[in-house]
Design a protein around this motif. Structure first.
Motif, PDB file in Angstrom:
ATOM      1  N   MET A   1       0.994  -1.142  -0.016  1.00  0.00           N
ATOM      2  CA  MET A   1      -0.160   0.163  -0.126  1.00  0.00           C
ATOM      3  C   MET A   1       0.929   1.296  -0.017  1.00  0.00           C
ATOM      4  O   MET A   1       0.686   2.206  -0.571  1.00  0.00           O
ATOM      5  N   ASN A   2       2.112   1.320   0.560  1.00  0.00           N
ATOM      6  CA  ASN A   2       2.940   2.470   0.877  1.00  0.00           C
ATOM      7  C   ASN A   2       3.485   2.742  -0.454  1.00  0.00           C
ATOM      8  O   ASN A   2       3.699   3.971  -0.963  1.00  0.00           O
ATOM      9  N   LYS A   3       3.914   1.662  -1.141  1.00  0.00           N
ATOM     10  CA  LYS A   3       4.558   1.800  -2.532  1.00  0.00           C
ATOM     11  C   LYS A   3       3.540   2.489  -3.364  1.00  0.00           C
ATOM     12  O   LYS A   3       3.988   3.322  -4.099  1.00  0.00           O
ATOM     13  N   LEU A   4       2.305   1.874  -3.318  1.00  0.00           N
ATOM     14  CA  LEU A   4       1.386   2.698  -4.448  1.00  0.00           C
ATOM     15  C   LEU A   4       1.112   4.083  -3.944  1.00  0.00           C
ATOM     16  O   LEU A   4       1.116   4.829  -4.859  1.00  0.00           O
ATOM     17  N   PHE A   5       1.111   4.314  -2.768  1.00  0.00           N
ATOM     18  CA  PHE A   5       1.005   5.847  -2.438  1.00  0.00           C
ATOM     19  C   PHE A   5       2.052   6.356  -2.911  1.00  0.00           C
ATOM     20  O   PHE A   5       2.059   7.610  -3.288  1.00  0.00           O
ATOM     21  N   LEU A   6       3.252   6.054  -2.647  1.00  0.00           N
ATOM     22  CA  LEU A   6       4.530   6.928  -3.377  1.00  0.00           C
ATOM     23  C   LEU A   6       4.532   7.088  -4.659  1.00  0.00           C
ATOM     24  O   LEU A   6       5.015   8.082  -5.166  1.00  0.00           O
ATOM     25  N   ILE A   7       4.044   6.210  -5.333  1.00  0.00           N
ATOM     26  CA  ILE A   7       3.818   6.101  -6.942  1.00  0.00           C
ATOM     27  C   ILE A   7       2.913   7.201  -7.310  1.00  0.00           C
ATOM     28  O   ILE A   7       3.325   8.014  -8.209  1.00  0.00           O
ATOM     29  N   ILE A   8       1.974   7.352  -6.653  1.00  0.00           N
ATOM     30  CA  ILE A   8       0.824   8.319  -6.756  1.00  0.00           C
ATOM     31  C   ILE A   8       1.718   9.678  -6.649  1.00  0.00           C
ATOM     32  O   ILE A   8       1.452  10.589  -7.362  1.00  0.00           O
ATOM     33  N   PHE A   9       2.172   9.795  -5.499  1.00  0.00           N
ATOM     34  CA  PHE A   9       2.880  11.014  -4.970  1.00  0.00           C
ATOM     35  C   PHE A   9       3.682  11.373  -5.910  1.00  0.00           C
ATOM     36  O   PHE A   9       3.989  12.458  -6.298  1.00  0.00           O
ATOM     37  N   ALA A  10       4.580  10.398  -6.511  1.00  0.00           N
ATOM     38  CA  ALA A  10       5.682  10.661  -7.428  1.00  0.00           C
ATOM     39  C   ALA A  10       4.986  11.326  -8.694  1.00  0.00           C
ATOM     40  O   ALA A  10       5.708  12.322  -9.410  1.00  0.00           O
ATOM     41  N   ASP A  36       2.813  11.941   4.406  1.00  0.00           N
ATOM     42  CA  ASP A  36       3.162  11.083   5.523  1.00  0.00           C
ATOM     43  C   ASP A  36       1.506  11.029   6.367  1.00  0.00           C
ATOM     44  O   ASP A  36       1.146  10.032   6.872  1.00  0.00           O
ATOM     45  N   SER A  37       0.977  12.245   6.330  1.00  0.00           N
ATOM     46  CA  SER A  37      -0.586  12.086   7.257  1.00  0.00           C
ATOM     47  C   SER A  37      -1.394  11.107   6.610  1.00  0.00           C
ATOM     48  O   SER A  37      -1.965  10.137   7.165  1.00  0.00           O
ATOM     49  N   LEU A  38      -1.559  11.197   5.096  1.00  0.00           N
ATOM     50  CA  LEU A  38      -2.182  10.158   4.404  1.00  0.00           C
ATOM     51  C   LEU A  38      -1.725   8.768   4.717  1.00  0.00           C
ATOM     52  O   LEU A  38      -2.596   7.855   4.591  1.00  0.00           O
ATOM     53  N   SER A  39      -0.475   8.679   4.665  1.00  0.00           N
ATOM     54  CA  SER A  39      -0.161   7.156   4.808  1.00  0.00           C
ATOM     55  C   SER A  39      -0.220   6.713   6.124  1.00  0.00           C
ATOM     56  O   SER A  39      -0.747   5.509   6.307  1.00  0.00           O
ATOM     57  N   ALA A  40      -0.230   7.343   6.954  1.00  0.00           N
ATOM     58  CA  ALA A  40      -0.758   7.095   8.320  1.00  0.00           C
ATOM     59  C   ALA A  40      -2.200   6.603   8.396  1.00  0.00           C
ATOM     60  O   ALA A  40      -2.531   5.696   9.136  1.00  0.00           O
ATOM     61  N   GLY A  41      -3.030   7.581   7.768  1.00  0.00           N
ATOM     62  CA  GLY A  41      -4.475   7.269   7.861  1.00  0.00           C
ATOM     63  C   GLY A  41      -4.561   6.099   7.040  1.00  0.00           C
ATOM     64  O   GLY A  41      -5.663   4.974   7.478  1.00  0.00           O
ATOM     65  N   TRP A  42      -3.849   5.813   5.926  1.00  0.00           N
ATOM     66  CA  TRP A  42      -4.246   4.739   5.377  1.00  0.00           C
ATOM     67  C   TRP A  42      -3.894   3.392   5.929  1.00  0.00           C
ATOM     68  O   TRP A  42      -4.593   2.276   6.081  1.00  0.00           O
ATOM     69  N   ASP A  43      -2.880   3.656   6.729  1.00  0.00           N
ATOM     70  CA  ASP A  43      -2.437   2.362   7.530  1.00  0.00           C
ATOM     71  C   ASP A  43      -3.320   1.806   8.724  1.00  0.00           C
ATOM     72  O   ASP A  43      -3.818   0.657   8.863  1.00  0.00           O
ATOM     73  N   GLN A  44      -3.833   3.098   9.328  1.00  0.00           N
ATOM     74  CA  GLN A  44      -4.914   2.818  10.216  1.00  0.00           C
ATOM     75  C   GLN A  44      -6.075   2.268   9.707  1.00  0.00           C
ATOM     76  O   GLN A  44      -6.745   1.312  10.211  1.00  0.00           O
ATOM     77  N   ALA A  45      -6.612   2.808   8.355  1.00  0.00           N
ATOM     78  CA  ALA A  45      -7.786   2.120   7.786  1.00  0.00           C
ATOM     79  C   ALA A  45      -7.445   0.585   7.450  1.00  0.00           C
ATOM     80  O   ALA A  45      -8.453  -0.018   7.700  1.00  0.00           O
TER      81      ALA A  45
END
Length: 279
Positions: A1-10, A36-45
């Motif tokens: 999930m973090n990798k996908l988020f980073l790709i989108i951010f990139a 980072d906030s979105l990543s943390a929220g995603w992890d919590q979700a």
């Protein structure tokens, strides 16, 4: 999930660069913080989703167990319903049977009571007839009474025999003749003649050795007179000797011994009908 988020951010960052927009350090840091906030929220979700999925699986398992239990209970209830219906049907049948048996018993009881009433009425009527017929011998020691549904005609030995004798005298024959007149009108009456003595030892009586002999021979003499002279049917009458063993007066006095020396003629109705009713 973090990798996908980073790709989108990139991609977002590249698009920003391609648009030739120059980001300041402040904006860049804000974007990183937002990432980072979105990543943390995603992890919590994702954690919450995992927990919810586990809860769903647990609830499904509980639901399956409850369905199995419900099915089991429904099966038991169905069995109980069948057993109850069967028990109710059997109980109803048993109650009806018991009710019918009770009705039959009540009907039989009424028949027995009626038979006993008739017997008692006949016994009382017989007693009255005998008392009237033998009234003249009352002073000579004759009595008539009822015991246990039977009529007892008791004659003292002095009314029938001389002392130590087994031969009936004339007065005794008169009494027995009057008795026979009544008995001939009562063909359904059985007759038992009982000889009784006192407790004094028999002496010098020849063939009579003891009170047993004396009581039996006196009873036999009465039976012979009633059957051979008065023509009472032989199959209605029996003779027994009681000796000294059934006294009516326990006192050891001459008067008591006189009471005990007696012939008792026991008259009882034939009870075949009654016996058939109570079988």
């Amino acid at each position: 999930m973090n990798k996908l988020f980073l790709i989108i951010f990139a991609c977002f960052l590249a698009a920003s660069l391609n648009s030739c927009v120059v980001l300041s350090t402040k904006k860049f840091n804000a974007l990183v913080a937002q990432r980072d906030s979105l990543s943390a929220g995603w992890d919590q979700a994702n954690v919450k989703i995992g927990s919810l999925e586990e809860e769903v699986q647990r609830l499904k398992a509980d639901t399956s167990r409850m369905n199995s239990r419900i099915a089991e209970l429904e099966s038991k209830v169905s069995g109980l319903d069948k057993n109850y219906a069967l028990l109710r049907a059997n109980s109803s049948s048993e109650i009806n049977k018991l009710s019918e048996d009770l009705k039959k018993r009540e009907a039989r009881l009424k028949e027995v009571e009626e038979a006993l009433r008739k017997r008692d009425a006949a016994t009382n009527a017989l007693k009255e007839k005998l008392q009237q017929a033998l009234l003249g011998f009352k002073q000579s020691g004759l009595s008539v009474d009822i015991r246990d549904g039977k009529v007892y005609v008791s004659l003292t030995d002095k009314l029938l025999f001389s002392s130590g004798s087994i031969i009936i005298d004339e007065k005794g024959k008169q009494a027995l003749a009057e008795l026979a007149k009544v008995l001939k009108t009562q063909p359904d009456i059985n007759i038992s003649v009982e000889g009784h003595t006192d407790n004094q030892k028999v002496v010098n009586l020849g063939q009579i050795k003891d009170n047993w002999d004396l009581s039996v021979l006196r009873a036999t003499s009465v039976v012979r007179y009633l059957t051979e002279v008065q023509k009472i049917e032989n199959n209605r009458i029996t003779a027994t000797g009681k000796g000294q063993y059934q006294p009516i007066d326990a006192a050891n006095t001459p008067e008591a011994r006189s009471h005990n020396r007696r012939i008792e003629i026991v008259l009882s109705p034939k009870l075949d009908e009654l016996y058939n009713l109570i079988k």
